[in-house]
Design a protein around this motif. Structure first.
Motif, PDB file in Angstrom:
ATOM      1  N   VAL A 109       0.832  -1.211   0.000  1.00  0.00           N
ATOM      2  CA  VAL A 109       0.000   0.000   0.000  1.00  0.00           C
ATOM      3  C   VAL A 109       0.863   1.256   0.000  1.00  0.00           C
ATOM      4  CG1 VAL A 109      -1.621   1.377   1.373  1.00  0.00           C
ATOM      5  CG2 VAL A 109      -2.006  -1.084   1.071  1.00  0.00           C
ATOM      6  N   ILE A 110       1.776   1.361   0.956  1.00  0.00           N
ATOM      7  CA  ILE A 110       2.505   2.621   1.102  1.00  0.00           C
ATOM      8  C   ILE A 110       3.489   2.828  -0.044  1.00  0.00           C
ATOM      9  CG2 ILE A 110       4.425   1.824   2.563  1.00  0.00           C
ATOM     10  CD1 ILE A 110       3.905   4.417   4.266  1.00  0.00           C
ATOM     11  N   ASN A 111       4.106   1.762  -0.543  1.00  0.00           N
ATOM     12  CA  ASN A 111       5.028   1.916  -1.666  1.00  0.00           C
ATOM     13  C   ASN A 111       4.288   2.307  -2.945  1.00  0.00           C
ATOM     14  OD1 ASN A 111       7.415   1.370  -0.248  1.00  0.00           O
ATOM     15  ND2 ASN A 111       7.250  -0.833  -0.579  1.00  0.00           N
ATOM     16  N   TYR A 112       3.099   1.768  -3.131  1.00  0.00           N
ATOM     17  CA  TYR A 112       2.273   2.154  -4.281  1.00  0.00           C
ATOM     18  C   TYR A 112       1.957   3.653  -4.225  1.00  0.00           C
ATOM     19  CZ  TYR A 112      -1.778   2.489  -7.412  1.00  0.00           C
ATOM     20  OH  TYR A 112      -2.662   2.880  -8.404  1.00  0.00           O
ATOM     21  N   LEU A 113       1.603   4.119  -3.024  1.00  0.00           N
ATOM     22  CA  LEU A 113       1.243   5.534  -2.865  1.00  0.00           C
ATOM     23  C   LEU A 113       2.473   6.443  -2.953  1.00  0.00           C
ATOM     24  CD1 LEU A 113      -1.455   5.117  -0.074  1.00  0.00           C
ATOM     25  CD2 LEU A 113      -1.846   5.717  -2.471  1.00  0.00           C
ATOM     26  N   TYR A 114       3.611   5.996  -2.432  1.00  0.00           N
ATOM     27  CA  TYR A 114       4.852   6.761  -2.610  1.00  0.00           C
ATOM     28  C   TYR A 114       5.096   6.984  -4.108  1.00  0.00           C
ATOM     29  CZ  TYR A 114       6.580   6.160   2.232  1.00  0.00           C
ATOM     30  OH  TYR A 114       6.761   6.206   3.597  1.00  0.00           O
ATOM     31  N   ASN A 115       4.986   5.922  -4.856  1.00  0.00           N
ATOM     32  CA  ASN A 115       5.236   6.002  -6.296  1.00  0.00           C
ATOM     33  C   ASN A 115       4.201   6.886  -6.992  1.00  0.00           C
ATOM     34  OD1 ASN A 115       6.669   4.946  -8.769  1.00  0.00           O
ATOM     35  ND2 ASN A 115       4.628   4.154  -9.197  1.00  0.00           N
ATOM     36  N   LYS A 116       2.952   6.740  -6.616  1.00  0.00           N
ATOM     37  CA  LYS A 116       1.875   7.517  -7.242  1.00  0.00           C
ATOM     38  C   LYS A 116       2.074   9.015  -7.032  1.00  0.00           C
ATOM     39  CE  LYS A 116      -3.172   8.091  -7.264  1.00  0.00           C
ATOM     40  NZ  LYS A 116      -4.460   7.600  -6.706  1.00  0.00           N
ATOM     41  N   TYR A 117       2.544   9.382  -5.847  1.00  0.00           N
ATOM     42  CA  TYR A 117       2.702  10.804  -5.527  1.00  0.00           C
ATOM     43  C   TYR A 117       4.151  11.281  -5.683  1.00  0.00           C
ATOM     44  CZ  TYR A 117      -2.126  10.819  -4.041  1.00  0.00           C
ATOM     45  OH  TYR A 117      -3.505  10.721  -4.024  1.00  0.00           O
ATOM     46  N   ASN A 118       4.921  10.511  -6.438  1.00  0.00           N
ATOM     47  CA  ASN A 118       6.295  10.905  -6.806  1.00  0.00           C
ATOM     48  C   ASN A 118       7.182  11.178  -5.598  1.00  0.00           C
ATOM     49  OD1 ASN A 118       5.775  10.850  -9.688  1.00  0.00           O
ATOM     50  ND2 ASN A 118       4.615  12.754  -9.396  1.00  0.00           N
ATOM     51  N   ILE A 119       7.032  10.326  -4.589  1.00  0.00           N
ATOM     52  CA  ILE A 119       7.894  10.408  -3.409  1.00  0.00           C
ATOM     53  C   ILE A 119       8.943   9.311  -3.536  1.00  0.00           C
ATOM     54  CG2 ILE A 119       7.978  10.190  -0.889  1.00  0.00           C
ATOM     55  CD1 ILE A 119       5.068  11.274  -0.889  1.00  0.00           C
ATOM     56  N   ASN A 120      10.168   9.717  -3.662  1.00  0.00           N
ATOM     57  CA  ASN A 120      11.251   8.775  -3.947  1.00  0.00           C
ATOM     58  C   ASN A 120      11.684   8.042  -2.670  1.00  0.00           C
ATOM     59  OD1 ASN A 120      13.325   7.388  -5.229  1.00  0.00           O
ATOM     60  ND2 ASN A 120      14.770   9.090  -5.007  1.00  0.00           N
ATOM     61  N   PHE A 121      10.950   6.991  -2.349  1.00  0.00           N
ATOM     62  CA  PHE A 121      11.276   6.226  -1.145  1.00  0.00           C
ATOM     63  C   PHE A 121      10.613   4.859  -1.232  1.00  0.00           C
ATOM     64  CE2 PHE A 121      10.769   5.023   3.377  1.00  0.00           C
ATOM     65  CZ  PHE A 121      12.091   5.151   3.783  1.00  0.00           C
TER      66      PHE A 121
END
Length: 234
Positions: A109-121
């Motif tokens: 969940v959190i990695n999908y959302l990091y990627n969706k919102y262009n957060i490099n982590f």
């Protein structure tokens, strides 16, 4: 966004009972204990509550941090804050492990959302996951849910258990209606935060008391298979 930080005194434990990973039973000192409440509809939609903590050896306490979303506009903020939180503990507290229960779900969940919102982590690039559900499966050759495992470890929760479907409904309303959170009773907000906090605390006590309760011999394996048929502990 609700930001809640708590310092919780730790009850006595014997380090000899702690789960041993790669021959070390003190890795909990270098670990982050992590649990998410989230909402998924076909794809991950939001992080509802970010809950995490670590053990402070000098104080013999757990330092718990929680972020709770209040509306859809805070989703990116909660993700950015979670990244900052992780990096601070990695760099300033030398954390190397992350303790979860069925952590792959939260990571997805959190990695999908990091990627969706262009957060490099990506959590797994920085921290090695120790999944207590998988460790239990390896030891006992059967699966178990967190609440049943808490029962086996004599962990008493202050809050009642909240179903995942009820949490999802709440976060769905928060994402759709920007005023819904303001209309929520304070008791409901505190109930969700307490539920998440106790999940994080349970991870710590399960980890440090592992060998006290998990004894993988043949008799226990047979007992565990019988117990796994029951949904709830008495």
């Amino acid at each position: 966004m609700i930001i809640k930080e708590q310092t919780i005194p730790v009850k006595d434990f014997n380090i000899e009972n702690a789960l041993s990973i790669e021959g070390h039973n003190d890795l909990f000192k270098e670990a982050i204990f992590f649990d998410l409440e989230h909402y998924v509809y076909k794809k991950p939609v939001c992080v509802g509550v970010f809950g995490s903590g670590y053990y402070d050896e000098k104080e013999n306490t757990l330092k718990i941090t929680q972020y709770m979303i209040e509306n859809k506009f805070e989703l990116k903020k909660i993700l950015e804050w979670s990244k900052t939180y992780f990096l601070d503990l990695i760099k300033k507290k030398n954390k190397k492990y992350i303790i979860t229960f069925s952590g792959n779900n939260d990571f997805t969940v959190i990695n999908y959302l990091y990627n969706k919102y262009n957060i490099n982590f990506k959590i797994e690039d920085y921290l090695k996951d120790v999944d207590l559900q998988k460790e239990y499966e390896k030891a006992m050759n059967t699966s178990i849910g967190l609440k049943n495992l808490e029962c086996k470890f004599d962990i008493k929760r202050e809050s009642e258990v909240i179903s995942g479907s009820n949490l999802a409904k709440t976060f769905s309303k928060i994402m759709k209606d920007t005023e819904y959170f303001n209309r929520m009773p304070e008791e409901k907000k505190e109930k969700i935060l307490l539920y998440n906090m106790q999940d994080v605390v349970s991870l710590f006590y399960i980890y440090v008391n592992w060998n006290k309760y998990i004894i993988p011999n043949e008799k226990n394996l047979n007992d565990e298979k019988k117990d796994s048929l029951n949904e709830n502990c008495n």
